[in-house]
Design a protein around this motif. Structure first.
Motif, PDB file in Angstrom:
ATOM      1  N   THR A 159       0.827  -1.205   0.000  1.00 19.58           N
ATOM      2  CA  THR A 159       0.000   0.000   0.000  1.00 19.58           C
ATOM      3  C   THR A 159       0.859   1.252   0.000  1.00 19.58           C
ATOM      4  O   THR A 159       0.630   2.184  -0.783  1.00 19.58           O
ATOM      5  CB  THR A 159      -0.921   0.002   1.232  1.00 19.58           C
ATOM      6  OG1 THR A 159      -1.696  -1.197   1.263  1.00 19.58           O
ATOM      7  CG2 THR A 159      -1.867   1.194   1.199  1.00 19.58           C
ATOM      8  N   LYS A 160       1.866   1.281   0.868  1.00 23.04           N
ATOM      9  CA  LYS A 160       2.728   2.464   0.960  1.00 23.04           C
ATOM     10  C   LYS A 160       3.481   2.704  -0.340  1.00 23.04           C
ATOM     11  O   LYS A 160       3.576   3.841  -0.826  1.00 23.04           O
ATOM     12  CB  LYS A 160       3.709   2.288   2.116  1.00 23.04           C
ATOM     13  CG  LYS A 160       3.041   2.254   3.488  1.00 23.04           C
ATOM     14  CD  LYS A 160       4.067   2.097   4.589  1.00 23.04           C
ATOM     15  CE  LYS A 160       3.404   2.100   5.959  1.00 23.04           C
ATOM     16  NZ  LYS A 160       4.393   1.947   7.059  1.00 23.04           N
ATOM     17  N   ARG A 161       4.000   1.639  -0.924  1.00 22.46           N
ATOM     18  CA  ARG A 161       4.776   1.797  -2.157  1.00 22.46           C
ATOM     19  C   ARG A 161       3.880   2.221  -3.313  1.00 22.46           C
ATOM     20  O   ARG A 161       4.285   3.022  -4.165  1.00 22.46           O
ATOM     21  CB  ARG A 161       5.501   0.491  -2.481  1.00 22.46           C
ATOM     22  CG  ARG A 161       6.438   0.588  -3.667  1.00 22.46           C
ATOM     23  CD  ARG A 161       7.217  -0.698  -3.827  1.00 22.46           C
ATOM     24  NE  ARG A 161       8.258  -0.820  -2.826  1.00 22.46           N
ATOM     25  CZ  ARG A 161       8.935  -1.952  -2.579  1.00 22.46           C
ATOM     26  NH1 ARG A 161       8.637  -3.043  -3.260  1.00 22.46           N
ATOM     27  NH2 ARG A 161       9.873  -1.970  -1.662  1.00 22.46           N
ATOM     28  N   THR A 162       2.653   1.691  -3.354  1.00 24.56           N
ATOM     29  CA  THR A 162       1.713   2.076  -4.411  1.00 24.56           C
ATOM     30  C   THR A 162       1.343   3.547  -4.298  1.00 24.56           C
ATOM     31  O   THR A 162       1.309   4.276  -5.297  1.00 24.56           O
ATOM     32  CB  THR A 162       0.450   1.203  -4.336  1.00 24.56           C
ATOM     33  OG1 THR A 162       0.805  -0.177  -4.463  1.00 24.56           O
ATOM     34  CG2 THR A 162      -0.522   1.567  -5.448  1.00 24.56           C
ATOM     35  N   ILE A 163       1.057   4.001  -3.084  1.00 28.31           N
ATOM     36  CA  ILE A 163       0.722   5.410  -2.875  1.00 28.31           C
ATOM     37  C   ILE A 163       1.901   6.305  -3.251  1.00 28.31           C
ATOM     38  O   ILE A 163       1.730   7.348  -3.907  1.00 28.31           O
ATOM     39  CB  ILE A 163       0.292   5.643  -1.414  1.00 28.31           C
ATOM     40  CG1 ILE A 163      -1.038   4.932  -1.140  1.00 28.31           C
ATOM     41  CG2 ILE A 163       0.154   7.135  -1.121  1.00 28.31           C
ATOM     42  CD1 ILE A 163      -1.468   4.983   0.308  1.00 28.31           C
ATOM     43  N   ASP A 164       3.107   5.923  -2.853  1.00 30.82           N
ATOM     44  CA  ASP A 164       4.298   6.710  -3.200  1.00 30.82           C
ATOM     45  C   ASP A 164       4.481   6.786  -4.713  1.00 30.82           C
ATOM     46  O   ASP A 164       4.849   7.837  -5.253  1.00 30.82           O
ATOM     47  CB  ASP A 164       5.547   6.098  -2.562  1.00 30.82           C
ATOM     48  CG  ASP A 164       5.601   6.322  -1.062  1.00 30.82           C
ATOM     49  OD1 ASP A 164       4.876   7.213  -0.572  1.00 30.82           O
ATOM     50  OD2 ASP A 164       6.353   5.602  -0.371  1.00 30.82           O
ATOM     51  N   PHE A 165       4.228   5.663  -5.400  1.00 28.10           N
ATOM     52  CA  PHE A 165       4.397   5.645  -6.857  1.00 28.10           C
ATOM     53  C   PHE A 165       3.370   6.540  -7.533  1.00 28.10           C
ATOM     54  O   PHE A 165       3.686   7.262  -8.488  1.00 28.10           O
ATOM     55  CB  PHE A 165       4.282   4.217  -7.378  1.00 28.10           C
ATOM     56  CG  PHE A 165       4.540   4.094  -8.849  1.00 28.10           C
ATOM     57  CD1 PHE A 165       5.837   3.971  -9.331  1.00 28.10           C
ATOM     58  CD2 PHE A 165       3.494   4.100  -9.764  1.00 28.10           C
ATOM     59  CE1 PHE A 165       6.079   3.871 -10.694  1.00 28.10           C
ATOM     60  CE2 PHE A 165       3.727   4.006 -11.122  1.00 28.10           C
ATOM     61  CZ  PHE A 165       5.026   3.883 -11.591  1.00 28.10           C
TER      62      PHE A 165
END
Length: 623
Positions: free
Chosen positions: A448-454
């Motif tokens: 979730t965190k990596r998707t939001i950052d991307f």
């Protein structure tokens, strides 16, 4: 390499090795000063950890019990759920090699249970509990074979690629179950009124919002740390108690007939039957039809239980005591057999409860400016990231009391007075528990965190090739979507196959799609500690062969330079004479996963004065 060097050709060696490594610690798990009564913080961690993990285990189990109660025609009710949580908890607290791993009822066995009920009982009229008795027998046999022939060694290949995808899937299933429970609160179900449905939705959403806000306070830097600890440890139960009374406030609320949790007689099965199931009375052909069902249960538990153990002993926890995967999987086969005999759901390792148990047993402290006074050139950026990540884990209280006391409390819940108290809680609260626990798992998941950052800043990715990060995330989300989709069909009992497929995918085709450097930036082994890998046959050779050259050079240089001065000054734990000194440091360890920090390494701003900046900003809120 000879045939005898293969661990599969040495039956029982894994279990014997687990017992040999863990036995020196057993007495200390119960009465050792280091983990039981060293200081006030240790005792507080045991007591607060017991209460926290009790409620974190109890509330989702009861929520799933409510789901199974309706979808198995009351074959599995409240007392079956409580017994399926209490019995293995006591058994694993006393006999297991990994007492930090919480064992109980998961949504996956709920899914397996009512899907099997739809296939076997609804379609063919076979007695559900009798058939599940045979599934338990065959499942136990498969568990024992896996443990005897050391097949748990395969779990050393598990990385965050599959374990985080599994955690995201579990969180989504939790939320879906919460929504399904709310749908049951609307007419025409059992003469329920429309007002009951709307009030249930309000209660569930308010419960979720208040739990989320309370946990944010607990993880923040405001208020005294005693208050923050209470908010973080007891957010779930505080609002369960509140809403148990909220639905009974005199006036318009009380005039709405809100549905509450169904209970049965104390220590008795929900339906009129003996505790021991006469499983031999079903037709003989169904004894053997149960074999593939037992294999599917084993496949599910093989991944779910072992990944729960890996996550409870993940790399960011400074553990000192050895793991024991083979022995614990053998014990899980025993509890599966007993569960089939007495007609209760099969227990196994819990996600996210198992890592939450380790968190509950963690002694934390905020960073001090003195930790970063002696920084070597080039370490300022790493120090800044560590300081910004918040409190550090300095020690894990590795003992058996929290698990054992939780089991006693669960047995106590089967008494009549506490069952009556349980019957006052609105069913909507348990829907809120599903949503709160599920969202907590999703919100903190690295995917979730990596998707939001991307999506927020696509030019800042962990890899030089942005396409590599995108492809990695797409593979994970497609896998999660496939697991969720199959879980909504009669083919749901086969979803463990998809989960297990992720492990060979990571070490075969993905090595062709990504460079070694990209995989190192995007993925890491779930557990790297020597005390954990010792049970699984050690670190896999393929991890060393696929290590990028830059990481290899960094490790060689780090080994040549030796530890930093602040590492030498950090307190170390007294070891057992048989314990290697290289695996037991109490050096503060970052609480968050390394995964969440990798994405900003390439583009982080370099501080002009690292030490002074840390002293002014990162430690300004230190208590």
């Amino acid at each position: 390499m000879t045939i005898r060097s293969w661990r599969i050709a040495r039956p029982f060696s894994g279990m014997v090795n687990d017992l040999r490594l863990r036995a020196p610690w057993y007495i200390g798990d119960w009465v050792g000063k280091e983990d039981v009564y060293k200081d006030f913080a240790t005792v507080y961690r045991i007591l607060s950890g017991t209460l926290r993990i009790f409620f974190v285990n109890l509330l989702p189990a009861l929520s799933y019990g409510l789901d199974m109660y309706y979808r198995t025609d009351r074959a599995w009710g409240t007392n079956e759920i409580l017994l399926a949580s209490a019995l293995p908890a006591a058994f694993f607290a006393i006999f297991s090699c990994q007492p930090l791993t919480i064992v109980g009822i998961t949504g996956l066995i709920s899914l397996f249970g009512y899907t099997t009920y739809d296939i076997v009982t609804v379609r063919y009229g076979v007695d559900f509990l009798g058939f599940m008795g045979w599934v338990g027998i065959w499942g136990a046999v498969f568990h024992w074979l896996i443990a005897i022939f050391n097949w748990c060694d395969y779990m050393r290949y598990v990385t965050d690629f599959s374990s985080t995808a599994f955690g995201e899937y579990v969180g989504i299933i939790y939320i879906l179950k919460g929504v399904e429970l709310l749908v049951e609160e609307f007419p025409p179900n059992d003469g329920i009124s429309l007002a009951n449905g709307y009030l249930s939705v309000i209660i569930a959403l308010l419960y979720f919002a208040l739990v989320w806000f309370t946990e944010r306070i607990g993880k923040g830097r405001y208020l005294h740390w005693y208050i923050r600890s209470l908010c973080n440890d007891f957010a779930l139960i505080i609002w369960v108690v509140f809403f148990a009374g909220f639905a009974h406030i005199p006036g318009n609320l009380k005039n709405v007939h809100i549905e509450t949790y169904p209970i049965s007689k104390a220590f008795q099965p929900t339906t009129d039957r003996p505790w021991f199931v006469p499983f031999w009375e079903i037709p003989v052909k169904w004894w053997f039809i149960a074999i593939p069902f037992g294999a599917l249960v084993t496949a599910l538990f093989y991944y779910d239980h072992n990944v729960s153990s890996l996550m409870a002993q993940a790399r960011h926890y400074p553990l000192r005591k050895h793991a024991g995967f083979h022995w614990d999987f053998f014990l899980l086969g025993c509890t599966t057999l007993v569960a089939g005999f007495v007609g209760i759901p099969y227990p196994n390792g819990l996600v996210p409860q198992a890592p939450l148990h380790t968190d509950s047993c963690s002694i934390m402290r905020w960073p001090k400016s003195s930790d970063y006074e002696h920084l070597a050139p080039g370490e300022e950026e790493e120090a800044e990231a560590e300081a910004a990540s918040g409190p550090k884990i300095v020690r894990i209280v590795e003992q058996r009391w929290t698990h054992f006391l939780m089991a006693l409390l669960l047995f106590g819940m089967m008494t009549r007075p506490l069952l009556v108290v349980l019957s006052t809680v609105p069913r909507a609260v348990f829907a809120g528990v599903f949503i709160a626990v599920g969202w907590s798992s999703i919100e903190t998941n690295p995917i979730t965190k990596r998707t939001i950052d991307f999506l927020r800043t696509p030019i800042r990715t962990p890899t030089v090739r942005r396409r590599a990060t995108l492809l990695f995330l797409l593979i994970q989300w497609i896998t999660i979507g496939a697991e969720v989709a199959i879980s909504q069909t009669l083919g749901a009992i086969g979803f463990p196959v998809i989960i297990l497929f992720l492990i060979p995918l990571r070490w075969t085709w993905m090595l062709k799609w990504f460079t070694f450097e990209e995989l190192h930036q995007l993925d890491n082994p779930t557990a790297e500690a020597d005390v954990v890998l010792a049970s699984l046959g050690g670190r896999p050779d393929i991890m060393d062969r696929t290590m990028p050259e830059s990481e290899r050079r960094r490790k060689i240089q780090h080994h040549a330079n030796g530890p930093r001065e602040k590492d030498l000054d950090a307190p170390h734990t007294t070891l057992h004479p048989t314990q290697p000194s290289s695996v037991a440091s109490d050096t503060p360890t970052t609480h968050s996963s390394r995964d969440t920090d990798v994405g900003h390494q390439a583009t982080s701003r370099k501080p002009s004065n690292a030490t002074s900046a840390l002293g002014r900003n990162a430690f300004a809120f230190r208590n």
